[in-house]
Design an enzyme around this catalytic site. Structure first.
Site, PDB file in Angstrom:
ATOM      1  CB  THR A  10     117.550  50.968   1.404  1.00  0.00           C
ATOM      2  OG1 THR A  10     118.957  50.770   1.378  1.00  0.00           O
ATOM      3  CG2 THR A  10     116.896  49.692   0.866  1.00  0.00           C
ATOM      4  CG  ASP A  11     122.209  53.155  -0.449  1.00  0.00           C
ATOM      5  OD1 ASP A  11     121.809  52.271   0.343  1.00  0.00           O
ATOM      6  OD2 ASP A  11     123.308  53.742  -0.291  1.00  0.00           O
ATOM      7  CD  GLU A  12     121.758  47.970   2.265  1.00  0.00           C
ATOM      8  OE1 GLU A  12     121.716  46.735   2.211  1.00  0.00           O
ATOM      9  OE2 GLU A  12     121.992  48.591   3.317  1.00  0.00           O
ATOM     10  CE1 TYR A  34     116.183  46.346   4.633  1.00  0.00           C
ATOM     11  CE2 TYR A  34     118.301  46.836   3.618  1.00  0.00           C
ATOM     12  CZ  TYR A  34     117.117  47.269   4.206  1.00  0.00           C
ATOM     13  OH  TYR A  34     116.870  48.616   4.355  1.00  0.00           O
ATOM     14  CE  LYS A  58     113.063  49.126   2.479  1.00  0.00           C
ATOM     15  NZ  LYS A  58     112.016  49.661   3.403  1.00  0.00           N
TER      16      LYS A  58
END
Ligand code: NAD
Ligand code: TYD
Length: 340
Positions: free
Chosen positions: A126-128, A151, A155
């Protein structure tokens, strides 16, 4: 490729990938390994009930014995790891399952795939993991990782494990990082399906803080086409970003939904902000366009209209998903801050 292991295939994005890839590749068989957590819904794949090229196994990616048994049973041409705890707000309530599934689960899969000499592994990230942007700029594949939620931290840890297996062992792994997905079959804890399904019933919609946070929206079908392109053409050891070039503040998106559904703005409820809420995500996807020949195809206007139409036509799916454990979560997350 003839045989792929997809993990987390009963979730939102994994199920789209399975439907899409089986429809477009007649020679392909997919094994779906899913634990069936609250987010895993076999109803997302009922249309494949009689499809011989689809095989389902219920197991936990963090269970080394179950995963080893699966790799004994099948010789996979590739692994695509979607399985994850995926919701930021839940990670703020309890980060334990995020560490177990997202980090330990990835390590277990990597070890099994490496032992079996699986020729290709793709980690769906994810870009997060890049943290938060200010008012300007875009995330590129070179942006340093600076995750802000449990989260995104879990990741990022998984991404670092994947990177290390490529670096240390020459393990042929690729990482893809995508911005916020929308589309059919998304669990109604995330912004769009939560708001759409609440508004159908004239229920309030909870906007965190002032609603000025920005997300870059991409249709789930475009994300899955990107993953397929990376699987086919990506270089092991590389990272590919996918985004929709579609930045919107949460408030503008909420106004748009209210207009499309012909609902009054009085249904907006401003609630306490998410702790550590990332201000802005936006992706530079030029590398994927250049090296994979991929580009997002679905316009936001069309994609959102189709998504709303899908939820409207699938009331039974919503009712099943919103029963039981969902209600407990909703009360815990939003308490008595929402009326109706
Ligand atoms: P989701 O929550 O809808 O689905 C997750 C799936 O994984 C479910 O089917 C669940 O049962 C399964 N699962 C969870 N724990 C498991 C375990 N221990 N073993 C086996 N299966 C397990 O998630 P999603 O939105 O479809 O996201 C899929 C992947 O894409 C995740 O890795 C997520 O981090 C990533 N991603 C999501 C977005 C987004 O906008 N939703 C954006 C970028 C990346
Ligand atoms: P979400 O769909 O949870 O995705 P992510 O946090 O992974 O980006 O949230 C999207 C944006 O919407 C995010 O800025 C938080 C905000 N949001 C709300 O304002 N209210 C809500 O009830 C939810 C679930 C999210």
């Amino acid at each position: 490729m003839r045989l792929i292991l997809v993990t987390g295939g009963c979730g939102f994005i994994g199920s789209e990938f399975i439907r899409q890839q089986l429809a477009t590749n007649p020679g392909l068989t997919i094994v779906n390994l899913d634990k069936l957590t609250y987010a895993g819904n076999p109803e997302n794949l009922t249309q494949l009930a009689n499809e011989p090229r689809y095989i389902f196994r219920q197991a936990d990616i963090a269970d080394p014995d179950a995963v080893a048994a699966l790799f004994q049973e099948f010789a996979f041409d590739a692994v695509v790891n979607f399985a994850a705890e995926s919701h930021v707000d839940r990670s703020l309530l309890d980060s334990g399952p995020f560490v177990t599934t997202n980090i330990v689960g990835t390590q277990v899969l990597l070890d099994a795939a490496r032992r079996s000499k699986t020729p290709r592994y793709l980690q769906v990230s994810t870009d997060e993991v890049y943290g938060s942007l200010g008012a300007t700029g875009l995330f590129t594949e070179e942006t340093p990782l600076a995750p802000n939620s449990p989260y995104s931290a879990s990741k990022a840890a998984a991404d670092m494990l994947v990177r290390s297996y490529n670096h240390s062992f020459g393990f042929p792994a690729i990482i893809t990082r995508c911005s916020n997905n929308y589309g059919p079959y998304q669990f109604p804890e995330k912004l769009l399906p939560l708001f759409i399904t609440n508004l159908f019933n004239d229920q309030q919609v909870p906007v965190y803080g002032t609603g000025q946070n920005v997300r870059d929206w991409i249709h789930v079908a475009d994300h899955c086409r990107g993953i397929a392109a990376a699987l086919e053409k990506g270089t092991p050891g590389e990272v590919y970003n996918f985004g929709g070039r579609c930045e919107k503040t949460n408030l503008d998106l909420t106004f748009l939904l209210l207009d499309l559904l012909e609902k009054p703005r009085s249904l907006i409820r401003y609630v306490a902000d998410r702790p550590g809420h990332d201000l802005r995500y936006a992706i530079d996807c030029a590398k994927a366009e250049r090296e994979l020949g991929w580009t997002p195809q679905v316009t936001f206007e069309q994609g959102l209209a189709d998504t709303i139409a899908w939820y409207r036509a699938n009331g039974e799916w919503i009712d099943h998903v919103k029963s039981g454990a969902y209600r407990e979560y909703y009360t815990r997350q939003y308490g008595d801050r929402l009326k109706g």
